[in-house]
Design a protein around this motif. Structure first.
Motif, PDB file in Angstrom:
ATOM      1  N   ALA A 145       0.799  -1.235   0.000  1.00  0.00           N
ATOM      2  CA  ALA A 145       0.000   0.000   0.000  1.00  0.00           C
ATOM      3  C   ALA A 145       0.827   1.279   0.000  1.00  0.00           C
ATOM      4  O   ALA A 145       0.338   2.324   0.383  1.00  0.00           O
ATOM      5  CB  ALA A 145      -0.993   0.014   1.155  1.00  0.00           C
ATOM      6  N   PRO A 148      -0.720   2.720  -3.728  1.00  0.00           N
ATOM      7  CA  PRO A 148      -1.990   2.127  -4.158  1.00  0.00           C
ATOM      8  C   PRO A 148      -2.656   2.851  -5.317  1.00  0.00           C
ATOM      9  O   PRO A 148      -3.444   2.272  -6.036  1.00  0.00           O
ATOM     10  CB  PRO A 148      -2.858   2.190  -2.906  1.00  0.00           C
ATOM     11  CG  PRO A 148      -2.293   3.302  -2.105  1.00  0.00           C
ATOM     12  CD  PRO A 148      -0.801   3.264  -2.389  1.00  0.00           C
ATOM     13  N   VAL A 162      -8.399  -1.364  -0.915  1.00  0.00           N
ATOM     14  CA  VAL A 162      -7.025  -1.837  -0.782  1.00  0.00           C
ATOM     15  C   VAL A 162      -6.830  -2.329   0.640  1.00  0.00           C
ATOM     16  O   VAL A 162      -7.076  -1.611   1.602  1.00  0.00           O
ATOM     17  CB  VAL A 162      -6.016  -0.707  -1.102  1.00  0.00           C
ATOM     18  CG1 VAL A 162      -4.602  -1.183  -0.869  1.00  0.00           C
ATOM     19  CG2 VAL A 162      -6.202  -0.241  -2.535  1.00  0.00           C
ATOM     20  N   PRO A 164      -3.921  -3.358   2.791  1.00  0.00           N
ATOM     21  CA  PRO A 164      -2.462  -3.435   2.834  1.00  0.00           C
ATOM     22  C   PRO A 164      -1.980  -4.539   3.755  1.00  0.00           C
ATOM     23  O   PRO A 164      -2.635  -4.882   4.735  1.00  0.00           O
ATOM     24  CB  PRO A 164      -2.048  -2.064   3.365  1.00  0.00           C
ATOM     25  CG  PRO A 164      -3.230  -1.603   4.153  1.00  0.00           C
ATOM     26  CD  PRO A 164      -4.449  -2.188   3.480  1.00  0.00           C
TER      27      PRO A 164
END
Length: 178
Positions: A145, A148, A162, A164
């Motif tokens: 991340a 991203p 997302v 991470p």
């Protein structure tokens, strides 16, 4: 004598003569995850202490050959859909409840978003998934991340959730440039 890893712990990022596409059986996802290794050169923008990638040996290639990536992905999806994957030695012991395709994951030997061809690879995976009638199969990005948004706008992604990985132990290194 080599003792084989239990199937759910065998996450080698290799399959046959493929450079980019591999499969793993995941208890977490309750099925097969087809991995797209966009970093066969092992380049990553972190150096996490828990990373399982052996960075003491060089990677195989630097740039991703998108046409080869497509051919490998189509072949792997055919193996999973036809269930021939489970006839190979490595996947023969897969329990029946895990013999399902769960996702296509951008993962591998480094941070996928550092790959110059990342946007094109995402579009390609989405297209192949659509062509094969696999609309229910998720596209997954396994990322640290740090970048991203790099390339995601160019991919046409509408859902950008997302998740991470833990990056608290990583030491940032510069992303690779083309």
């Amino acid at each position: 004598m080599t003792i084989p890893l239990p199937l759910h712990r065998d996450h080698r990022r290799t399959f046959a003569d493929n450079l980019y596409v591999y499969a793993v059986v995941s208890r977490r996802s309750k099925g097969v995850s087809v991995g797209l290794n966009l970093n066969p050169d092992k380049v990553c923008n972190f150096d996490c202490v828990y990373c399982q990638v052996d960075r003491t040996t060089s990677g195989t290639v630097r740039d991703v050959d998108v046409s080869r990536l497509r051919a490998e992905l189509e072949t792997m999806l055919e193996l999973v859909q036809s269930r021939r994957l489970f006839e190979t030695d490595r996947f023969r012991a897969t329990p029946s409840h895990l013999r399902r395709l769960n996702d296509i994951a951008f993962s591998g030997d480094g941070e996928p978003t550092t790959c110059f061809e990342f946007p094109e690879a995402v579009r390609l995976a989405a297209q192949v998934r659509r062509e094969r009638g696999l609309a229910d199969v998720k596209l997954v990005l396994i990322t640290n991340a740090t970048q991203p948004r790099r390339g995601l706008g160019e991919t046409g992604c509408r859902h950008r959730r997302v998740l991470p990985s833990d990056r608290t132990h990583g030491n940032p290194v510069p992303p690779r440039a083309r």
